[in-house]
Design a protein around this motif. Structure first.
Motif, PDB file in Angstrom:
ATOM      1  N   GLY A 100     -11.829  56.752  36.381  1.00  0.00           N
ATOM      2  CA  GLY A 100     -12.559  55.999  35.377  1.00  0.00           C
ATOM      3  C   GLY A 100     -12.189  56.498  33.995  1.00  0.00           C
ATOM      4  O   GLY A 100     -11.825  57.664  33.817  1.00  0.00           O
ATOM      5  N   SER A 101     -12.274  55.625  33.013  1.00  0.00           N
ATOM      6  CA  SER A 101     -11.945  56.036  31.643  1.00  0.00           C
ATOM      7  C   SER A 101     -12.844  55.333  30.645  1.00  0.00           C
ATOM      8  O   SER A 101     -13.159  54.142  30.806  1.00  0.00           O
ATOM      9  CB  SER A 101     -10.481  55.733  31.321  1.00  0.00           C
ATOM     10  OG  SER A 101     -10.192  56.091  29.976  1.00  0.00           O
ATOM     11  N   PHE A 102     -13.262  56.078  29.640  1.00  0.00           N
ATOM     12  CA  PHE A 102     -14.024  55.497  28.533  1.00  0.00           C
ATOM     13  C   PHE A 102     -13.149  54.446  27.850  1.00  0.00           C
ATOM     14  O   PHE A 102     -11.928  54.619  27.695  1.00  0.00           O
ATOM     15  CB  PHE A 102     -14.419  56.590  27.551  1.00  0.00           C
ATOM     16  CG  PHE A 102     -15.384  56.141  26.493  1.00  0.00           C
ATOM     17  CD1 PHE A 102     -16.637  55.668  26.828  1.00  0.00           C
ATOM     18  CD2 PHE A 102     -15.045  56.203  25.154  1.00  0.00           C
ATOM     19  CE1 PHE A 102     -17.542  55.264  25.845  1.00  0.00           C
ATOM     20  CE2 PHE A 102     -15.932  55.807  24.155  1.00  0.00           C
ATOM     21  CZ  PHE A 102     -17.188  55.330  24.512  1.00  0.00           C
ATOM     22  N   THR A 103     -13.768  53.348  27.421  1.00  0.00           N
ATOM     23  CA  THR A 103     -13.011  52.181  26.975  1.00  0.00           C
ATOM     24  C   THR A 103     -12.058  52.453  25.812  1.00  0.00           C
ATOM     25  O   THR A 103     -10.966  51.887  25.765  1.00  0.00           O
ATOM     26  CB  THR A 103     -13.967  51.041  26.575  1.00  0.00           C
ATOM     27  OG1 THR A 103     -14.927  51.549  25.635  1.00  0.00           O
ATOM     28  CG2 THR A 103     -14.707  50.518  27.777  1.00  0.00           C
ATOM     29  N   SER A 108      -5.018  54.436  24.878  1.00  0.00           N
ATOM     30  CA  SER A 108      -4.171  55.431  24.220  1.00  0.00           C
ATOM     31  C   SER A 108      -3.553  56.430  25.185  1.00  0.00           C
ATOM     32  O   SER A 108      -2.469  56.952  24.923  1.00  0.00           O
ATOM     33  CB  SER A 108      -4.973  56.191  23.157  1.00  0.00           C
ATOM     34  OG  SER A 108      -5.425  55.325  22.140  1.00  0.00           O
ATOM     35  N   PHE A 109      -4.233  56.713  26.305  1.00  0.00           N
ATOM     36  CA  PHE A 109      -3.780  57.830  27.149  1.00  0.00           C
ATOM     37  C   PHE A 109      -3.584  57.504  28.632  1.00  0.00           C
ATOM     38  O   PHE A 109      -2.708  58.074  29.270  1.00  0.00           O
ATOM     39  CB  PHE A 109      -4.775  58.997  27.038  1.00  0.00           C
ATOM     40  CG  PHE A 109      -4.962  59.509  25.644  1.00  0.00           C
ATOM     41  CD1 PHE A 109      -3.930  60.152  24.979  1.00  0.00           C
ATOM     42  CD2 PHE A 109      -6.163  59.338  24.974  1.00  0.00           C
ATOM     43  CE1 PHE A 109      -4.087  60.619  23.684  1.00  0.00           C
ATOM     44  CE2 PHE A 109      -6.341  59.803  23.679  1.00  0.00           C
ATOM     45  CZ  PHE A 109      -5.295  60.449  23.037  1.00  0.00           C
ATOM     46  N   VAL A 110      -4.387  56.597  29.187  1.00  0.00           N
ATOM     47  CA  VAL A 110      -4.367  56.416  30.638  1.00  0.00           C
ATOM     48  C   VAL A 110      -3.043  55.864  31.164  1.00  0.00           C
ATOM     49  O   VAL A 110      -2.538  56.349  32.188  1.00  0.00           O
ATOM     50  CB  VAL A 110      -5.554  55.545  31.091  1.00  0.00           C
ATOM     51  CG1 VAL A 110      -5.423  55.167  32.566  1.00  0.00           C
ATOM     52  CG2 VAL A 110      -6.858  56.306  30.874  1.00  0.00           C
ATOM     53  N   LYS A 123       3.841  59.259  46.150  1.00  0.00           N
ATOM     54  CA  LYS A 123       2.997  58.805  47.257  1.00  0.00           C
ATOM     55  C   LYS A 123       1.537  58.656  46.837  1.00  0.00           C
ATOM     56  O   LYS A 123       0.679  58.380  47.675  1.00  0.00           O
ATOM     57  CB  LYS A 123       3.098  59.768  48.440  1.00  0.00           C
ATOM     58  CG  LYS A 123       4.473  59.773  49.104  1.00  0.00           C
ATOM     59  CD  LYS A 123       4.485  60.640  50.349  1.00  0.00           C
ATOM     60  CE  LYS A 123       5.849  60.588  51.035  1.00  0.00           C
ATOM     61  NZ  LYS A 123       5.871  61.412  52.269  1.00  0.00           N
ATOM     62  N   VAL A 124       1.281  58.829  45.553  1.00  0.00           N
ATOM     63  CA  VAL A 124      -0.075  58.682  45.022  1.00  0.00           C
ATOM     64  C   VAL A 124      -0.221  57.308  44.372  1.00  0.00           C
ATOM     65  O   VAL A 124       0.670  56.851  43.658  1.00  0.00           O
ATOM     66  CB  VAL A 124      -0.394  59.784  43.990  1.00  0.00           C
ATOM     67  CG1 VAL A 124      -1.722  59.508  43.291  1.00  0.00           C
ATOM     68  CG2 VAL A 124      -0.424  61.144  44.655  1.00  0.00           C
ATOM     69  N   THR A 125      -1.339  56.666  44.622  1.00  0.00           N
ATOM     70  CA  THR A 125      -1.706  55.463  43.876  1.00  0.00           C
ATOM     71  C   THR A 125      -2.979  55.773  43.095  1.00  0.00           C
ATOM     72  O   THR A 125      -3.846  56.505  43.579  1.00  0.00           O
ATOM     73  CB  THR A 125      -1.954  54.261  44.799  1.00  0.00           C
ATOM     74  OG1 THR A 125      -2.972  54.590  45.745  1.00  0.00           O
ATOM     75  CG2 THR A 125      -0.681  53.877  45.531  1.00  0.00           C
ATOM     76  N   ILE A 126      -3.060  55.230  41.890  1.00  0.00           N
ATOM     77  CA  ILE A 126      -4.230  55.474  41.037  1.00  0.00           C
ATOM     78  C   ILE A 126      -4.914  54.149  40.756  1.00  0.00           C
ATOM     79  O   ILE A 126      -4.295  53.206  40.254  1.00  0.00           O
ATOM     80  CB  ILE A 126      -3.831  56.167  39.722  1.00  0.00           C
ATOM     81  CG1 ILE A 126      -3.244  57.561  40.011  1.00  0.00           C
ATOM     82  CG2 ILE A 126      -5.032  56.282  38.785  1.00  0.00           C
ATOM     83  CD1 ILE A 126      -2.814  58.328  38.786  1.00  0.00           C
ATOM     84  N   ALA A 127      -6.188  54.078  41.116  1.00  0.00           N
ATOM     85  CA  ALA A 127      -7.011  52.910  40.800  1.00  0.00           C
ATOM     86  C   ALA A 127      -7.773  53.219  39.519  1.00  0.00           C
ATOM     87  O   ALA A 127      -8.522  54.193  39.460  1.00  0.00           O
ATOM     88  CB  ALA A 127      -7.981  52.615  41.941  1.00  0.00           C
ATOM     89  N   MET A 128      -7.573  52.407  38.490  1.00  0.00           N
ATOM     90  CA  MET A 128      -8.148  52.675  37.179  1.00  0.00           C
ATOM     91  C   MET A 128      -9.272  51.695  36.869  1.00  0.00           C
ATOM     92  O   MET A 128      -9.166  50.506  37.185  1.00  0.00           O
ATOM     93  CB  MET A 128      -7.069  52.559  36.100  1.00  0.00           C
ATOM     94  CG  MET A 128      -7.538  52.951  34.714  1.00  0.00           C
ATOM     95  SD  MET A 128      -6.482  52.291  33.402  1.00  0.00           S
ATOM     96  CE  MET A 128      -7.066  50.608  33.320  1.00  0.00           C
TER      97      MET A 128
END
Length: 302
Positions: A100-103, A108-110, A123-128
């Motif tokens: 999760g990320s602040f809006t 700028s960073f994610v 082999k990693v997936t990231i759900a944002m």
């Protein structure tokens, strides 16, 4: 001797996530009667009613069930982590990370964090997911996020917080404003100016506190939870703002020039941090991502 199995835990957590036995059945590929029987057996074995049944509207966790299911998800996560460790001979980092990320931080960073981390760990997936601070807190507590990238302001005691970086807030002015002649703007110089507030928690508290600490009661002319709307209002000459996030290129979406000036006063810095629930034991994937974030922001600062 354990009274329940990991399979029962998996079924119960999936029912929680999906909100009904029918939806969990479709996801797991297991017949509804099998799931219902497994859930009834689990409730009998632990002596708790985990769910409240709603006729034709699925289920919701009971108060006692919510506590059990949160810990059950933790147990299931670590069982899966152990299995991955064994399959990968203790070396690979793989699986899915829910971030999760602040809006205002996310743009700028994610994207860079996701790209740089998955380049090293393919082999990693990231759900944002983006959200307000309260939404991120709820997501962490409810298991929707493993970690959240946010500002370290008014953090509850049940979160473990890793500081990543701090940034000086700045004054945002229309390009032709009289104060742009200054290299640094003292906050007192803004006391009679209309203020455009980034109106989203915890930003609103942080920015108004900066002004009030300097003895200024802000004249809020406009407010918006959108960073770009705030920048657009300033670009049109409708006031000044104080921000921490500075997008690349000092122009609003409509093309108006903006002037950024450091604050002359000694003010509280905006601290970006990574947060997770204290009660959740870190998986190898979570620990690796946390270390990656620390290295990323360290490199950025240098």
């Amino acid at each position: 001797m354990l009274r329940y199995t990991l399979r029962q835990i998996e079924y119960a957590v999936t029912i929680w996530d999906r909100g009904s036995v029918a939806a969990a059945s479709a996801q797991l590929g297991v017949a509804q009667p099998t799931l219902s029987a497994s859930l009834a057996k689990l409730e009998e074995q632990i002596g708790l009613q985990l769910f409240i049944r709603h006729h034709a509207q699925g289920v919701s966790p009971s108060p006692a069930g919510l506590r059990f299911l949160a810990e059950a998800r933790n147990l299931l996560t670590h069982a899966q982590d152990l299995q991955r460790d064994m399959l990968a001979a203790g070396t690979a980092i793989e699986g899915q990370l829910a971030l999760g990320s602040f809006t205002t931080i996310a743009p700028s960073f994610v994207p860079q964090l996701i790209k740089s981390f998955t380049s090293v760990h393919p082999k990693v997936t990231i759900a944002m997911a983006e959200g307000t601070q309260d939404e991120l807190f709820d997501g962490l507590r409810g298991g929707a996020h493993d970690l959240a990238l946010l500002y370290d302001v008014d953090m509850p005691q049940d979160f473990a917080v890793t500081t990543l970086a701090s940034f000086e807030p700045h004054v945002l002015l229309p390009a032709g404003h009289r104060l742009t002649r200054l290299k640094q703007v003292p906050l007192i110089a803004l006391k009679d100016e209309p203020f455009v507030l980034l109106d989203i928690a915890p930003s609103r508290t942080y920015f108004t506190r900066l002004l009030e600490t300097a003895g200024i009661v802000p004249r809020i002319a406009f407010s918006s939870p959108s960073l770009e709307v705030v920048r657009g209002l300033v670009g049109q000459g409708l006031g000044y703002s104080i921000l921490v996030t500075r997008p690349h290129g000092d122009h609003s979406y409509s093309g108006d020039a903006l002037a950024v000036r450091p604050i002359a006063d000694d003010v509280e810095r905006g601290v970006i941090a990574l947060a997770g629930l204290k009660q959740m034991r870190k998986t190898r994937l979570v620990s690796a991502f946390e270390t990656h974030c620390e290295q990323y922001f360290r490199t950025l600062a240098s």
